[in-house]
Write an enzyme that holds these catalytic residues in place. Structure first.
Site, PDB file in Angstrom:
ATOM      1  N   GLU A  28       6.446  37.603 -47.833  1.00 49.52           N
ATOM      2  CA  GLU A  28       7.095  35.779 -47.469  1.00 49.52           C
ATOM      3  C   GLU A  28       6.827  35.284 -48.759  1.00 49.52           C
ATOM      4  O   GLU A  28       7.315  33.773 -49.100  1.00 49.52           O
ATOM      5  CB  GLU A  28       6.840  35.468 -46.027  1.00 49.52           C
ATOM      6  CG  GLU A  28       6.767  36.268 -45.275  1.00 49.52           C
ATOM      7  CD  GLU A  28       7.404  34.995 -43.453  1.00 49.52           C
ATOM      8  OE1 GLU A  28       6.180  35.357 -43.391  1.00 49.52           O
ATOM      9  OE2 GLU A  28       8.081  34.273 -43.477  1.00 49.52           O
ATOM     10  N   TYR A  55      18.578   7.586 -46.815  1.00 48.88           N
ATOM     11  CA  TYR A  55      18.927   8.458 -46.701  1.00 48.88           C
ATOM     12  C   TYR A  55      18.445   9.282 -47.687  1.00 48.88           C
ATOM     13  O   TYR A  55      18.256  10.751 -47.530  1.00 48.88           O
ATOM     14  CB  TYR A  55      19.675   8.733 -45.272  1.00 48.88           C
ATOM     15  CG  TYR A  55      20.634   8.147 -45.254  1.00 48.88           C
ATOM     16  CD1 TYR A  55      21.836   9.173 -45.725  1.00 48.88           C
ATOM     17  CD2 TYR A  55      21.921   7.379 -44.345  1.00 48.88           C
ATOM     18  CE1 TYR A  55      22.398   8.562 -46.219  1.00 48.88           C
ATOM     19  CE2 TYR A  55      22.701   7.330 -44.749  1.00 48.88           C
ATOM     20  CZ  TYR A  55      23.927   7.351 -44.720  1.00 48.88           C
ATOM     21  OH  TYR A  55      24.879   6.900 -45.607  1.00 48.88           O
ATOM     22  N   VAL A 102       5.217  26.887 -41.000  1.00 48.92           N
ATOM     23  CA  VAL A 102       5.684  25.665 -41.082  1.00 48.92           C
ATOM     24  C   VAL A 102       5.272  24.161 -40.366  1.00 48.92           C
ATOM     25  O   VAL A 102       5.600  23.472 -40.589  1.00 48.92           O
ATOM     26  CB  VAL A 102       6.873  26.037 -39.809  1.00 48.92           C
ATOM     27  CG1 VAL A 102       8.431  26.837 -40.310  1.00 48.92           C
ATOM     28  CG2 VAL A 102       6.153  26.454 -38.799  1.00 48.92           C
ATOM     29  N   GLU A 103       4.103  25.145 -39.242  1.00 44.61           N
ATOM     30  CA  GLU A 103       3.251  23.827 -39.040  1.00 44.61           C
ATOM     31  C   GLU A 103       2.803  22.629 -40.381  1.00 44.61           C
ATOM     32  O   GLU A 103       2.772  21.827 -39.998  1.00 44.61           O
ATOM     33  CB  GLU A 103       1.684  23.758 -38.308  1.00 44.61           C
ATOM     34  CG  GLU A 103       2.599  24.479 -36.740  1.00 44.61           C
ATOM     35  CD  GLU A 103       2.514  26.021 -36.638  1.00 44.61           C
ATOM     36  OE1 GLU A 103       3.246  26.331 -37.252  1.00 44.61           O
ATOM     37  OE2 GLU A 103       2.567  26.454 -35.552  1.00 44.61           O
ATOM     38  N   LYS A 105      13.715  27.264 -38.881  1.00 40.51           N
ATOM     39  CA  LYS A 105      12.848  29.028 -39.834  1.00 40.51           C
ATOM     40  C   LYS A 105      14.089  29.647 -39.488  1.00 40.51           C
ATOM     41  O   LYS A 105      13.869  30.645 -38.566  1.00 40.51           O
ATOM     42  CB  LYS A 105      11.599  28.879 -40.049  1.00 40.51           C
ATOM     43  CG  LYS A 105      11.808  29.898 -40.889  1.00 40.51           C
ATOM     44  CD  LYS A 105      10.144  30.346 -41.146  1.00 40.51           C
ATOM     45  CE  LYS A 105      10.048  31.795 -42.200  1.00 40.51           C
ATOM     46  NZ  LYS A 105       8.361  31.757 -42.759  1.00 40.51           N
TER      47      LYS A 105
HETATM   48  N1  LIG Z   1       3.572  28.796 -35.099  1.00 34.34           N
HETATM   49  C1  LIG Z   1       4.286  29.687 -36.079  1.00 34.34           C
HETATM   50  N2  LIG Z   1       3.818  30.935 -36.025  1.00 34.34           N
HETATM   51  C2  LIG Z   1       4.198  32.197 -36.805  1.00 34.34           C
HETATM   52  C3  LIG Z   1       4.651  31.048 -38.060  1.00 34.34           C
HETATM   53  C4  LIG Z   1       4.804  30.149 -38.534  1.00 34.34           C
HETATM   54  O1  LIG Z   1       4.486  29.338 -39.761  1.00 34.34           O
HETATM   55  N3  LIG Z   1       4.032  29.364 -37.361  1.00 34.34           N
HETATM   56  N4  LIG Z   1       5.701  32.008 -39.303  1.00 34.34           N
HETATM   57  C5  LIG Z   1       5.213  33.393 -39.187  1.00 34.34           C
HETATM   58  C6  LIG Z   1       6.060  33.974 -39.994  1.00 34.34           C
HETATM   59  O2  LIG Z   1       5.704  34.415 -41.151  1.00 34.34           O
HETATM   60  C7  LIG Z   1       7.142  34.626 -39.762  1.00 34.34           C
HETATM   61  O3  LIG Z   1       8.303  33.336 -40.154  1.00 34.34           O
HETATM   62  C8  LIG Z   1       8.047  35.823 -40.629  1.00 34.34           C
HETATM   63  O4  LIG Z   1       8.571  36.459 -39.904  1.00 34.34           O
HETATM   64  C9  LIG Z   1       5.132  34.949 -37.382  1.00 34.34           C
HETATM   65  N5  LIG Z   1       4.534  33.294 -36.374  1.00 34.34           N
END
Ligand SMILES: Nc1nc2c(c(=O)[nH]1)N=C([C@H](O)[C@@H](O)CO)CN2
Length: 121
Positions: free
Chosen positions: A21, A53, A72-73, A98
């Site tokens: 990734e 916006y 993503v958090e 995502k």
């Molecule tokens: N709570 C999360 N769980 C996961 C994340 C994330 O960003 N926050 N990311 C992944 C991996 O990058 C996933 O997106 C790849 O498939 C897994 N779990």
């Protein structure tokens, strides 16, 4: 409470915990509710009196270009802090999806709320 809305803003960025990734750009979808009193703009019909916006979307796309987080958090938290500081937003709700990360799910992601909700706005 009034809000300016942005829905399903498409972003491309480097994001993910796995090595593969780190070598690609992936699509994120962003929803935003930004608290603001819309009445000053409504009575004056003046863009300068509200949250633009279009300008905010441009800033978010630049943020996505310039960063490469694992989670993503982290993306959501850092973007929320930036928006509150740069655009003087007192409260926001941010949903970051995502799509494609988990093939069996339509999308995965996070939703956060930050700041204080304005009283009576
Ligand atoms: N709570 C999360 N769980 C996961 C994340 C994330 O960003 N926050 N990311 C992944 C991996 O990058 C996933 O997106 C790849 O498939 C897994 N779990």
């Amino acid at each position: 409470m009034d809000c300016v809305l942005i829905e399903s803003l498409e972003l491309e960025t480097v994001i993910g915990v796995f090595d593969w990734e780190r070598t690609i750009r992936q699509r994120l979808l962003l929803d935003l509710e930004l608290a603001t009193d819309t009445r000053p703009a409504a009575v004056s019909d003046d863009l300068a009196k509200t949250l633009d916006y279009a300008a905010i979307c441009q800033r978010i796309m630049r943020f996505a270009d310039e960063h490469d987080f694992a989670l993503v958090e982290t993306f959501a938290e850092r973007l929320a802090q930036l928006l509150m500081q740069e655009f003087a937003v007192p409260w926001l709700r941010l949903t970051l999806r995502k799509p494609g990360a988990v093939p069996a799910a339509a999308s995965v992601g996070v939703r956060i709320e930050r700041g204080e909700r304005p009283e009576g706005a």
